[in-house]
Design an enzyme around this catalytic site. Structure first.
Site, PDB file in Angstrom:
ATOM      1  N   GLU A 262     -10.648 -10.221   0.665  1.00  0.00           N
ATOM      2  CA  GLU A 262      -9.812  -9.208   0.789  1.00  0.00           C
ATOM      3  C   GLU A 262     -10.189  -8.066   0.050  1.00  0.00           C
ATOM      4  OE1 GLU A 262      -5.507  -8.404   0.908  1.00  0.00           O
ATOM      5  OE2 GLU A 262      -6.139  -8.193  -0.941  1.00  0.00           O
TER       6      GLU A 262
ATOM      7  N   GLU B 113     -17.130   5.243  -5.348  1.00  0.00           N
ATOM      8  CA  GLU B 113     -17.362   5.832  -6.912  1.00  0.00           C
ATOM      9  C   GLU B 113     -17.632   4.669  -7.613  1.00  0.00           C
ATOM     10  OE1 GLU B 113     -16.811   8.297  -9.926  1.00  0.00           O
ATOM     11  OE2 GLU B 113     -17.176   8.533  -7.784  1.00  0.00           O
ATOM     12  N   PHE B 114     -17.119   3.378  -7.639  1.00  0.00           N
ATOM     13  CA  PHE B 114     -17.418   2.150  -8.183  1.00  0.00           C
ATOM     14  C   PHE B 114     -16.652   0.773  -7.308  1.00  0.00           C
ATOM     15  CE2 PHE B 114     -14.075   3.799 -10.816  1.00  0.00           C
ATOM     16  CZ  PHE B 114     -13.072   2.549 -11.185  1.00  0.00           C
TER      17      PHE B 114
ATOM     18  N   LYS C 231      -9.341 -15.178  -7.972  1.00  0.00           N
ATOM     19  CA  LYS C 231      -7.907 -15.121  -8.557  1.00  0.00           C
ATOM     20  C   LYS C 231      -7.995 -16.605  -9.247  1.00  0.00           C
ATOM     21  CE  LYS C 231      -4.697 -14.521  -5.539  1.00  0.00           C
ATOM     22  NZ  LYS C 231      -3.728 -13.307  -6.128  1.00  0.00           N
TER      23      LYS C 231
ATOM     24  N   THR D  73      -2.068  -0.027 -10.654  1.00  0.00           N
ATOM     25  CA  THR D  73      -2.171  -0.881 -12.027  1.00  0.00           C
ATOM     26  C   THR D  73      -0.907  -0.734 -12.986  1.00  0.00           C
ATOM     27  OG1 THR D  73      -4.404  -0.316 -11.952  1.00  0.00           O
ATOM     28  CG2 THR D  73      -3.553  -1.169 -13.973  1.00  0.00           C
TER      29      THR D  73
ATOM     30  N   SER E 272       7.663   1.022  -1.802  1.00  0.00           N
ATOM     31  CA  SER E 272       7.495   1.165  -2.908  1.00  0.00           C
ATOM     32  C   SER E 272       6.910   2.570  -3.523  1.00  0.00           C
ATOM     33  CB  SER E 272       7.006  -0.093  -3.706  1.00  0.00           C
ATOM     34  OG  SER E 272       5.469  -0.216  -3.297  1.00  0.00           O
TER      35      SER E 272
ATOM     36  N   ARG F  96      -5.216  -3.511   7.246  1.00  0.00           N
ATOM     37  CA  ARG F  96      -3.790  -3.042   6.865  1.00  0.00           C
ATOM     38  C   ARG F  96      -3.961  -1.798   6.232  1.00  0.00           C
ATOM     39  NH1 ARG F  96      -3.571  -8.477   5.773  1.00  0.00           N
ATOM     40  NH2 ARG F  96      -3.680  -8.109   3.487  1.00  0.00           N
TER      41      ARG F  96
END
Length: 229
Positions: A139, A40-41, A47, A152, A114, A105
């Site tokens: 990554e 999609e995008f 970092k 997010t 979580s 992974r």
């Protein structure tokens, strides 16, 4: 001590820039063939130095091992519409000869406690510098839009609570993650109808709007990625 971080990070920025062009080019190839694109995008970022230093302390990464032990200094994120698209993208990446996959992974099949879902791929990518070739780790995270929305929000809350969520908050986040995945499953059930409708739209008056919207979304998400670290 790394005294010149700008010099140290330059190959990583070059890798991110090159990979964004290549991955976005894959999407354009599908569109050129009037086929559904599993991509999609695409967004990417290097970092920030402060985040690298914080992670070095938290993960006990020695400076002389930084390039080997920190796999996400260069990070790309591929957003997909459907869960099935994620695995198609993974297969496409496995077939590429310009990257070497080091580790995979699957947090979609193996969901984190979580509720986090995503597919992570650590790659080795050769960057051509004036001093010669340098192979760096990067990554790539592949996820649906629903997974990305949840991740997010969770990231923002994690920053607020410094990783120590109140029990009620952790429970609600996990419930929200399951609801987001339920949405993905529902969309997969009507995937063929959605794709047919999108093909009709992309060949009509919506074609230019769609292209412009995706490019604008990628620019905005690049900025968000830089700010979320």
């Amino acid at each position: 001590m790394i005294e010149d971080w700008k010099h140290f990070l330059l190959p990583y920025q070059q890798a991110v820039d090159e990979l964004k062009v290549k991955l976005r080019g894959m999407r354009k190839q599908f569109q050129d063939q009037s086929a559904h694109s599993p991509i999609e995008f695409v967004t990417g970022r290097v970092k920030p130095v402060e985040s690298i230093q914080e992670k070095m302390v938290r993960r006990h990464v020695q400076e002389d091992r930084l390039e080997q032990d920190m796999q996400d200094i260069a990070g790309l994120r591929i957003m997909c519409q459907f869960v099935e698209d994620i695995y198609q993208v993974v297969d496409l990446l496995r077939e590429r000869t310009d990257i070497t996959i080091i580790e995979e992974r699957d947090y979609i099949t193996n969901v984190k406690p979580s509720g986090y879902r995503s597919y992570h791929i650590v790659i080795e990518y050769p960057v051509q510098l004036v001093t010669g070739e340098k192979r760096i780790l990067a990554e790539i995270q592949v996820r649906t839009l629903a997974m990305n929305f949840w991740a997010t929000v969770e990231h923002s809350l994690n920053y607020k609570y410094q990783g120590e969520f109140p029990e009620a908050m952790a429970t609600r986040l996990k419930t929200a993650a399951e609801a987001a995945f339920k949405l993905d499953e529902e969309m997969s059930e009507i995937r063929e109808d959605i794709q047919e409708a999108q093909q009709l739209f992309s060949h009509g008056r919506g074609a230019e709007w769609t292209k412009s919207a995706i490019e604008s979304q990628e620019d905005q998400n690049d900025q968000v990625e830089r700010g979320n670290e």
